[in-house]
Design a protein around this motif. Structure first.
Motif, PDB file in Angstrom:
ATOM      1  N   TYR A 145       0.834  -1.198   0.000  1.00  0.00           N
ATOM      2  CA  TYR A 145       0.000   0.000   0.000  1.00  0.00           C
ATOM      3  C   TYR A 145       0.872   1.253   0.000  1.00  0.00           C
ATOM      4  N   ASN A 146       0.451   2.256  -0.764  1.00  0.00           N
ATOM      5  CA  ASN A 146       1.136   3.548  -0.723  1.00  0.00           C
ATOM      6  C   ASN A 146       0.175   4.626  -1.194  1.00  0.00           C
ATOM      7  N   SER A 147       0.387   5.838  -0.722  1.00  0.00           N
ATOM      8  CA  SER A 147      -0.521   6.947  -1.017  1.00  0.00           C
ATOM      9  C   SER A 147      -0.533   7.291  -2.499  1.00  0.00           C
ATOM     10  N   ARG A 148       0.581   7.162  -3.148  1.00  0.00           N
ATOM     11  CA  ARG A 148       0.724   7.557  -4.545  1.00  0.00           C
ATOM     12  C   ARG A 148      -0.204   6.763  -5.464  1.00  0.00           C
ATOM     13  N   ASN A 149      -0.468   5.504  -5.125  1.00  0.00           N
ATOM     14  CA  ASN A 149      -1.266   4.623  -5.989  1.00  0.00           C
ATOM     15  C   ASN A 149      -2.580   4.207  -5.329  1.00  0.00           C
ATOM     16  N   LEU A 150      -3.156   5.103  -4.535  1.00  0.00           N
ATOM     17  CA  LEU A 150      -4.380   4.757  -3.804  1.00  0.00           C
ATOM     18  C   LEU A 150      -5.522   4.328  -4.705  1.00  0.00           C
ATOM     19  N   ALA A 151      -5.567   4.834  -5.912  1.00  0.00           N
ATOM     20  CA  ALA A 151      -6.669   4.479  -6.811  1.00  0.00           C
ATOM     21  C   ALA A 151      -6.714   2.986  -7.109  1.00  0.00           C
ATOM     22  N   PHE A 300       0.058  16.354  13.642  1.00  0.00           N
ATOM     23  CA  PHE A 300      -0.465  16.056  12.311  1.00  0.00           C
ATOM     24  C   PHE A 300       0.516  16.620  11.280  1.00  0.00           C
ATOM     25  N   GLU A 301       1.581  15.901  11.041  1.00  0.00           N
ATOM     26  CA  GLU A 301       2.609  16.374  10.120  1.00  0.00           C
ATOM     27  C   GLU A 301       2.379  15.812   8.708  1.00  0.00           C
ATOM     28  N   GLN A 302       2.683  16.629   7.728  1.00  0.00           N
ATOM     29  CA  GLN A 302       2.644  16.206   6.324  1.00  0.00           C
ATOM     30  C   GLN A 302       1.304  15.564   5.950  1.00  0.00           C
ATOM     31  N   CYS A 303       0.220  16.280   6.225  1.00  0.00           N
ATOM     32  CA  CYS A 303      -1.113  15.798   5.853  1.00  0.00           C
ATOM     33  C   CYS A 303      -1.382  16.163   4.395  1.00  0.00           C
ATOM     34  N   GLY A 304      -1.773  15.173   3.611  1.00  0.00           N
ATOM     35  CA  GLY A 304      -1.953  15.401   2.192  1.00  0.00           C
ATOM     36  C   GLY A 304      -3.287  15.995   1.811  1.00  0.00           C
ATOM     37  N   GLU A 305      -4.356  15.713   2.582  1.00  0.00           N
ATOM     38  CA  GLU A 305      -5.679  16.226   2.254  1.00  0.00           C
ATOM     39  C   GLU A 305      -6.338  16.915   3.436  1.00  0.00           C
ATOM     40  N   ALA A 306      -6.201  16.394   4.644  1.00  0.00           N
ATOM     41  CA  ALA A 306      -6.746  17.048   5.835  1.00  0.00           C
ATOM     42  C   ALA A 306      -6.233  16.328   7.069  1.00  0.00           C
ATOM     43  N   ALA A 307      -6.070  17.074   8.140  1.00  0.00           N
ATOM     44  CA  ALA A 307      -5.718  16.454   9.411  1.00  0.00           C
ATOM     45  C   ALA A 307      -6.903  15.656   9.952  1.00  0.00           C
ATOM     46  N   ILE A 308      -8.108  16.215   9.814  1.00  0.00           N
ATOM     47  CA  ILE A 308      -9.329  15.574  10.310  1.00  0.00           C
ATOM     48  C   ILE A 308     -10.415  15.748   9.266  1.00  0.00           C
ATOM     49  N   ARG A 309     -11.108  14.665   8.946  1.00  0.00           N
ATOM     50  CA  ARG A 309     -12.227  14.738   7.996  1.00  0.00           C
ATOM     51  C   ARG A 309     -13.372  13.907   8.545  1.00  0.00           C
ATOM     52  N   PRO A 343      -0.274  13.567  -0.839  1.00  0.00           N
ATOM     53  CA  PRO A 343      -1.605  14.032  -1.242  1.00  0.00           C
ATOM     54  C   PRO A 343      -2.442  12.886  -1.789  1.00  0.00           C
ATOM     55  N   LEU A 344      -3.738  13.119  -1.913  1.00  0.00           N
ATOM     56  CA  LEU A 344      -4.564  12.180  -2.658  1.00  0.00           C
ATOM     57  C   LEU A 344      -4.138  12.224  -4.120  1.00  0.00           C
ATOM     58  N   PRO A 345      -4.110  11.093  -4.802  1.00  0.00           N
ATOM     59  CA  PRO A 345      -3.768  11.116  -6.233  1.00  0.00           C
ATOM     60  C   PRO A 345      -4.860  11.822  -7.033  1.00  0.00           C
ATOM     61  N   ASP A 346      -4.496  12.346  -8.166  1.00  0.00           N
ATOM     62  CA  ASP A 346      -5.452  13.072  -9.005  1.00  0.00           C
ATOM     63  C   ASP A 346      -6.617  12.195  -9.446  1.00  0.00           C
ATOM     64  N   GLU A 347      -6.421  10.877  -9.506  1.00  0.00           N
ATOM     65  CA  GLU A 347      -7.512   9.990  -9.910  1.00  0.00           C
ATOM     66  C   GLU A 347      -8.660  10.006  -8.896  1.00  0.00           C
TER      67      GLU A 347
END
Length: 654
Positions: A145-151, A300-309, A343-347
């Motif tokens: 698992y990795n953030s880059r390929n979450l789609a 909450f370091e290096q949050c790509g989209e939000a610290a809390i959602r 971050p979340l991927p653009d997909e």
């Protein structure tokens, strides 16, 4: 001496010569004290720890011998396990939670045969889990698992609906089930869908200096409360802490716990809430649990989209967060895999929609604390950034500390709470409504409420216009200050059977009124009810109807004092800015009701005006020779002065 000799013999048995569990059991009387202290070695039962051999049977045999009396010991090595290990021990311990070239450790490689069952755990702690200690080992799955390929693991359409079903099927490192209350120390998970699955009905789970990681670090599926995490980190390729909406102990989902010195970043989301109950159950529920407890030193370091959602229906209360230690990740991947990017991927989300807020809350009930002891949230520099934090509804009758949210950039859509903290500020706000202090009013966004044909009445009532001389209770001095001494008053006469409702449209053709999304609205009106609706109190609701079935100021107000009541609403915003009409409801079924000074404005309540432009009730005089009125030409944009000379109107370029 025999006791010591037999134990030493057992301690030196070769892993190539497995011990028969029945033979081992016959020696328990003699070895009980030593086994209590030193544990049952999984290698006594044939575990190889070479990373290739299937050691499942050895773990299961060792667990059987533990018999809820002894701890299980995992020597250094890589132990491949392919079926769930049901805990039967008083805890598990290794020598370290990793295996690398610098230091050997105790690692379980979780490679399940069953890949179709979701949330299948490597270790399920269900029995013998009362304060049992699990420490100094790791569980590593085989998924990368990795953030880059979450789609690859998340369905975009279901992600947009906040559904748990968006995730593909995956395994769990450790599940806490039933009524177990384990203690974890120095545990590390990776390569799994969920590092730690909170699925028990008794809460009281403790974690010290652990690193919970996976697609999701910790999933609180059944929120039974009183979770404690100290040190270490909770992170994931998607989020660190995942909350749900499943019903347990009278509430739905959420997370009730204490986190102290825990890293929650290095993920798109630090904390994320999804709908994991049935969608019908969620839609029928008025609210679900959000966050409660205490977060001290959580970073909450290096949050790509939000610290809390959190979900819009979530209800957060009794929460104290002493700073965020917050930093943003970049909003888009650079292609350099050697740098921190989460971050979340653009997909899953296009760049222009990313990082709108650093924290999203549903309803927040005061008192809550979001202070700035460890830093504040801040607005992103991404193209779609809208603010530092978003609160859908802020309610409660006590003060809260919101300084840690980055209050200048915090958006609160709706406040059902005292807006200002001091009486002085409250009085200053009231002063703005008086014509004597604000002679020029703001435009009324409604179609002129003093024109009878602009109103629609439903449920059998009749409406008419009356003067101040025709009302049963004289208007008050406050009314004279706000709406003038001779206001136009609307009279509502019900039919004695139904409760009438009034509607007036916004000043736009065609509707909806094209306003500013997220811009605060204010409303006010005076009302006189001559009959109790319920026999105990008066009641009214004035609300704005906006696009997509959105209602603003959607709360009924009750009062017991006879006479005119001034109803006001401040600082609530429409998500779309597309406004349709203003409604007044809960008008009594019997007795006449009188209404005056109906007004909706942008930003703040001002002195009353029925017109859709700035208005003065008195004449405006411009003194001094040569002075006049400046107007700008709508075509040329040139400015002109209108003045008088010898009784003639003069127009000169300014």
């Amino acid at each position: 001496m025999a006791k010591e000799t037999d134990f030493m013999k057992m301690d030196t048995w070769s892993s190539t010569d497995p011990i028969n569990p029945e033979d081992l059991s016959s020696n328990f009387n003699m070895l009980d004290e030593e086994l209590m202290e030193r544990g049952i070695n999984v290698k006594w039962f044939g575990a190889k720890g070479d990373g290739r051999t299937d050691d499942t049977a050895a773990f299961q045999a060792a667990m059987a011998v533990c018999d809820k009396r002894y701890r299980l010991f995992i020597p250094a090595g890589n132990y491949r396990v392919r079926q769930t290990i049901e805990n039967n021990s008083r805890g598990i311990f290794g020598i370290a939670p990793y295996v690398d070239s610098g230091q050997m450790g105790s690692r379980i490689i979780w490679d399940p045969v069953d890949i179709a069952t979701d949330l299948l755990p490597c270790l399920r702690i269900r029995s013998s889990g009362d304060k049992a200690v699990f420490e100094n080992f790791s569980i590593t799955g085989i998924s990368e698992y990795n953030s880059r390929n979450l789609a690859a693991w998340i369905d975009r359409n279901l992600f947009q609906q906040n559904r748990y079903d968006m995730f593909s099927v995956g395994a769990v490192a450790i599940e806490i089930a039933a009524k177990s209350t384990p203690i974890f120390r120095n545990i590390r998970t990776s390569g799994v869908k969920v590092g730690q699955l909170l699925n028990s009905t008794n809460g009281h789970v403790y974690s010290y200096d652990c690193s919970w990681n996976g697609l999701v670090g910790v999933y609180c599926r059944v929120n039974s409360g009183d979770y404690f995490y100290q040190g270490g980190g909770i992170s994931g390729a998607f989020c660190g802490l995942l909350l749900g909406t499943i019903l347990n102990a009278g509430h739905r989902g959420g997370f009730d716990g204490h986190l102290h010195r825990v890293h929650l970043g290095f993920s798109p989301y630090g904390i994320y809430q999804c709908i994991d109950s049935s969608l019908d159950e969620y839609n029928r529920s008025s609210s679900v649990r959000g966050l409660s407890g205490m977060f001290t030193g959580a970073q909450f370091e290096q949050c790509g989209e939000a610290a809390i959602r959190l979900l819009e229906k979530s209800a957060t209360s009794n929460l104290r967060m002493f700073g965020f230690g917050f930093s943003w990740s970049v909003p888009a991947y650079s292609g350099n895999s050697g740098v921190w990017e989460f971050p979340l991927p653009d997909e899953l989300k296009p760049l222009e929609e990313k990082q709108q807020y650093a924290a999203w809350f549903g309803t927040v009930t005061a008192p809550v604390t979001f202070n700035d002891d460890l830093g504040v949230l801040r607005k992103s520099t991404a193209p779609g950034a809208a603010g530092s934090a978003y609160i859908d509804i802020l309610t409660g009758d006590k003060e809260s500390d919101l300084s840690g949210l980055g209050i200048d950039d915090t958006v609160i859509r709706r406040k059902v709470t005292p807006l200002y903290k001091t009486v002085d500020l409250q009085e200053r706000m009231k002063e703005r409504e008086h014509r004597t202090l604000m002679p020029v009013s703001a435009p009324n966004l409604l179609s002129n409420p003093e024109v009878l044909s602009n109103w629609t009445v439903t449920n059998g009532g009749m409406i008419s216009l009356v003067t101040v001389d025709e009302v049963p209770v004289p208007i008050t001095n406050e009314m004279k200050q706000v709406i003038g001494s001779r206001p136009v008053i609307l009279k509502v006469t019900p039919n004695g059977v139904f409760s009438p409702s009034l509607r007036i449209k916004f000043n736009a053709q065609p509707l909806p009124f094209q306003g500013d999304a997220g811009r605060n609205l204010a409303m006010q009106y005076f009302i006189l009810e001559t009959e109790y609706e319920s026999g105990t109190s008066y009641k009214s609701i004035g609300r704005i109807s906006a696009q997509n079935a959105e209602f603003i100021f959607n709360d009924a107000v009750t009062w017991k004092t006879k006479g005119w009541k001034h109803l006001r609403g401040r600082e609530l915003a429409s998500k779309s800015g597309l406004l349709h009409e203003f409604n007044i409801g809960f008008i009594p079924k019997t007795g006449d009701t009188y209404i005056a000074g109906v007004m909706v404005t942008w930003d703040h309540i001002g002195s009353y005006s029925p017109y859709p432009h700035s208005y003065m009730a008195d004449s405006l005089e411009i003194g001094g020779p040569g002075n006049g009125l400046i107007l700008t030409d709508s075509v040329t944009n040139k400015r002109y002065r209108l003045s008088m000379a010898n009784g003639s109107l003069q127009i000169t370029q300014a």
